[in-house]
Write a protein that holds these residues in place. Structure first.
Motif, PDB file in Angstrom:
ATOM      1  N   GLN A   1      31.620  27.359  -0.746  1.00 14.82           N
ATOM      2  CA  GLN A   1      32.408  28.532  -0.394  1.00 14.82           C
ATOM      3  C   GLN A   1      32.081  28.997   1.008  1.00 14.82           C
ATOM      4  O   GLN A   1      30.916  29.077   1.389  1.00 14.82           O
ATOM      5  CB  GLN A   1      32.122  29.659  -1.387  1.00 14.82           C
ATOM      6  CG  GLN A   1      32.958  30.881  -1.149  1.00 14.82           C
ATOM      7  CD  GLN A   1      32.714  31.935  -2.211  1.00 14.82           C
ATOM      8  OE1 GLN A   1      31.871  31.786  -3.079  1.00 14.82           O
ATOM      9  NE2 GLN A   1      33.453  33.001  -2.138  1.00 14.82           N
ATOM     10  N   LEU A   2      33.131  29.292   1.750  1.00 10.41           N
ATOM     11  CA  LEU A   2      32.998  29.844   3.094  1.00 10.41           C
ATOM     12  C   LEU A   2      33.561  31.255   3.048  1.00 10.41           C
ATOM     13  O   LEU A   2      34.767  31.444   3.042  1.00 10.41           O
ATOM     14  CB  LEU A   2      33.790  29.027   4.107  1.00 10.41           C
ATOM     15  CG  LEU A   2      33.319  27.609   4.365  1.00 10.41           C
ATOM     16  CD1 LEU A   2      33.918  26.652   3.371  1.00 10.41           C
ATOM     17  CD2 LEU A   2      33.697  27.204   5.765  1.00 10.41           C
ATOM     18  N   GLY A   3      32.712  32.255   2.955  1.00 10.72           N
ATOM     19  CA  GLY A   3      33.179  33.628   2.918  1.00 10.72           C
ATOM     20  C   GLY A   3      34.042  33.902   1.703  1.00 10.72           C
ATOM     21  O   GLY A   3      34.018  33.190   0.714  1.00 10.72           O
ATOM     22  N   GLN A   4      34.854  34.959   1.785  1.00  8.93           N
ATOM     23  CA  GLN A   4      35.730  35.336   0.682  1.00  8.93           C
ATOM     24  C   GLN A   4      37.047  34.572   0.771  1.00  8.93           C
ATOM     25  O   GLN A   4      37.668  34.529   1.813  1.00  8.93           O
ATOM     26  CB  GLN A   4      36.027  36.832   0.725  1.00  8.93           C
ATOM     27  CG  GLN A   4      34.790  37.691   0.555  1.00  8.93           C
ATOM     28  CD  GLN A   4      34.217  37.559  -0.839  1.00  8.93           C
ATOM     29  OE1 GLN A   4      33.596  36.567  -1.186  1.00  8.93           O
ATOM     30  NE2 GLN A   4      34.428  38.576  -1.644  1.00  8.93           N
ATOM     31  N   GLY A   5      37.458  33.948  -0.320  1.00  3.60           N
ATOM     32  CA  GLY A   5      38.759  33.298  -0.365  1.00  3.60           C
ATOM     33  C   GLY A   5      38.797  31.874   0.121  1.00  3.60           C
ATOM     34  O   GLY A   5      39.833  31.237   0.064  1.00  3.60           O
ATOM     35  N   CYS A   6      37.717  31.340   0.628  1.00  2.97           N
ATOM     36  CA  CYS A   6      37.688  29.958   1.098  1.00  2.97           C
ATOM     37  C   CYS A   6      36.805  29.130   0.186  1.00  2.97           C
ATOM     38  O   CYS A   6      35.755  28.629   0.583  1.00  2.97           O
ATOM     39  CB  CYS A   6      37.210  29.879   2.549  1.00  2.97           C
ATOM     40  SG  CYS A   6      38.400  30.503   3.725  1.00  2.97           S
TER      41      CYS A   6
ATOM     42  N   PHE B   1      35.356  32.586  11.040  1.00  2.41           N
ATOM     43  CA  PHE B   1      33.960  32.629  10.625  1.00  2.41           C
ATOM     44  C   PHE B   1      33.098  32.548  11.872  1.00  2.41           C
ATOM     45  O   PHE B   1      33.257  31.633  12.676  1.00  2.41           O
ATOM     46  CB  PHE B   1      33.635  31.457   9.694  1.00  2.41           C
ATOM     47  CG  PHE B   1      34.361  31.541   8.392  1.00  2.41           C
ATOM     48  CD1 PHE B   1      33.840  32.268   7.342  1.00  2.41           C
ATOM     49  CD2 PHE B   1      35.589  30.923   8.240  1.00  2.41           C
ATOM     50  CE1 PHE B   1      34.527  32.371   6.147  1.00  2.41           C
ATOM     51  CE2 PHE B   1      36.281  31.023   7.049  1.00  2.41           C
ATOM     52  CZ  PHE B   1      35.747  31.749   5.998  1.00  2.41           C
ATOM     53  N   PRO B   2      32.173  33.493  12.039  1.00  2.00           N
ATOM     54  CA  PRO B   2      31.316  33.456  13.229  1.00  2.00           C
ATOM     55  C   PRO B   2      30.403  32.240  13.204  1.00  2.00           C
ATOM     56  O   PRO B   2      29.912  31.830  12.153  1.00  2.00           O
ATOM     57  CB  PRO B   2      30.509  34.757  13.135  1.00  2.00           C
ATOM     58  CG  PRO B   2      30.609  35.196  11.714  1.00  2.00           C
ATOM     59  CD  PRO B   2      31.866  34.603  11.153  1.00  2.00           C
TER      60      PRO B   2
ATOM     61  N   PRO C   1      34.043  34.656  21.630  1.00  2.00           N
ATOM     62  CA  PRO C   1      32.787  34.391  20.951  1.00  2.00           C
ATOM     63  C   PRO C   1      32.913  33.157  20.050  1.00  2.00           C
ATOM     64  O   PRO C   1      34.020  32.811  19.616  1.00  2.00           O
ATOM     65  CB  PRO C   1      32.563  35.658  20.117  1.00  2.00           C
ATOM     66  CG  PRO C   1      33.935  36.129  19.803  1.00  2.00           C
ATOM     67  CD  PRO C   1      34.769  35.781  21.012  1.00  2.00           C
ATOM     68  N   PRO C   2      31.802  32.506  19.733  1.00  2.00           N
ATOM     69  CA  PRO C   2      31.861  31.313  18.890  1.00  2.00           C
ATOM     70  C   PRO C   2      32.367  31.641  17.484  1.00  2.00           C
ATOM     71  O   PRO C   2      31.797  32.495  16.794  1.00  2.00           O
ATOM     72  CB  PRO C   2      30.412  30.831  18.837  1.00  2.00           C
ATOM     73  CG  PRO C   2      29.698  31.545  19.919  1.00  2.00           C
ATOM     74  CD  PRO C   2      30.445  32.802  20.186  1.00  2.00           C
ATOM     75  N   ALA C   3      33.458  30.990  17.087  1.00  2.00           N
ATOM     76  CA  ALA C   3      34.045  31.223  15.760  1.00  2.00           C
ATOM     77  C   ALA C   3      34.851  30.009  15.343  1.00  2.00           C
ATOM     78  O   ALA C   3      35.417  29.297  16.170  1.00  2.00           O
ATOM     79  CB  ALA C   3      34.920  32.465  15.777  1.00  2.00           C
ATOM     80  N   LEU C   4      34.889  29.783  14.045  1.00  2.00           N
ATOM     81  CA  LEU C   4      35.701  28.732  13.447  1.00  2.00           C
ATOM     82  C   LEU C   4      36.808  29.411  12.676  1.00  2.00           C
ATOM     83  O   LEU C   4      36.554  30.219  11.786  1.00  2.00           O
ATOM     84  CB  LEU C   4      34.844  27.872  12.499  1.00  2.00           C
ATOM     85  CG  LEU C   4      35.558  26.748  11.756  1.00  2.00           C
ATOM     86  CD1 LEU C   4      36.097  25.703  12.729  1.00  2.00           C
ATOM     87  CD2 LEU C   4      34.610  26.105  10.748  1.00  2.00           C
ATOM     88  N   GLY C   5      38.061  29.108  13.041  1.00  2.00           N
ATOM     89  CA  GLY C   5      39.224  29.687  12.368  1.00  2.00           C
ATOM     90  C   GLY C   5      39.783  28.700  11.364  1.00  2.00           C
ATOM     91  O   GLY C   5      40.157  27.588  11.727  1.00  2.00           O
ATOM     92  N   LEU C   6      39.815  29.087  10.096  1.00  2.00           N
ATOM     93  CA  LEU C   6      40.284  28.211   9.036  1.00  2.00           C
ATOM     94  C   LEU C   6      41.567  28.747   8.425  1.00  2.00           C
ATOM     95  O   LEU C   6      41.697  29.936   8.165  1.00  2.00           O
ATOM     96  CB  LEU C   6      39.218  28.081   7.938  1.00  2.00           C
ATOM     97  CG  LEU C   6      37.853  27.573   8.385  1.00  2.00           C
ATOM     98  CD1 LEU C   6      36.892  27.562   7.214  1.00  2.00           C
ATOM     99  CD2 LEU C   6      37.968  26.193   8.999  1.00  2.00           C
TER     100      LEU C   6
END
Length: 174
Positions: free
Chosen positions: A104-109, A29-30, A144-149
């Motif tokens: 919800q965080l984006g699709q599927g989260c 997620f950006p 780039p700034p991103a959070l990987g879940l």
């Protein structure tokens, strides 16, 4: 007794396979830089889009009263309990914890019912550890700034365990 080095190679091989399997299921997620360089992301809370500060110092997610009022219009929150919350300035305040039905965080989260502390005023919404732990292991990239879940598809409805005192970081005093 003679030690067999092939046991070590088998263990390392399994570890590499498990790590690469987790990496395949990570959703990025950006993040954007907010005021003061803090990292932020946009979440969907019960159909409402809101910006949250990524805060690993907060034990539980917090939402400001403006967002809470919009959620209350949907009738999708219920009061769970009250907690003593230590604010960023060191004060302890009694705050209400609510369960919101859809974070919800984006699709599927999708987290389903999630506990949040409602902080009076127009302070920042915080994405705390009670949310982040559901997606462990997670990664943080700065360029780039991103959070990987991880585990986005595997997350189920979750409630935080009751606490007598929680830590709420980066909340502006009223």
């Amino acid at each position: 007794m003679r030690k067999h080095p092939h046991h070590l190679f088998c263990f390392v091989g399994l570890l590499v396979i498990a790590t690469s399997a987790l990496a395949q299921h990570t959703v990025d997620f950006p993040l954007s830089a907010g005021t003061g360089g803090a990292l932020e992301l946009v979440l969907n809370v019960d159909g409402e889009s809101a910006t949250f500060l990524l805060d690993t110092g907060a034990a539980i997610a917090t939402i400001n009263s403006a967002l809470f009022d919009r959620l209350n219009d949907h009738g999708s929150s219920r009061k769970v309990r009250e907690v003593a919350a230590r604010m960023a300035d060191g004060r302890v305040r009694k705050l209400s914890v609510y369960s919101v039905t859809g974070l919800q965080l984006g699709q599927g989260c999708e987290l389903g019912a999630t506990e949040v502390i409602v902080v009076p005023g127009a302070g920042r919404n915080l994405l705390g550890l009670n949310v982040l732990e559901k997606f462990a292991p997670l990664t943080l990239s700065l360029s780039p700034p991103a959070l990987g879940l991880s585990n986005c598809a595997a997350v189920t409805i979750a409630e935080s365990a009751p606490n007598e005192e929680v830590t709420v970081a980066a909340v502006s005093p009223l």
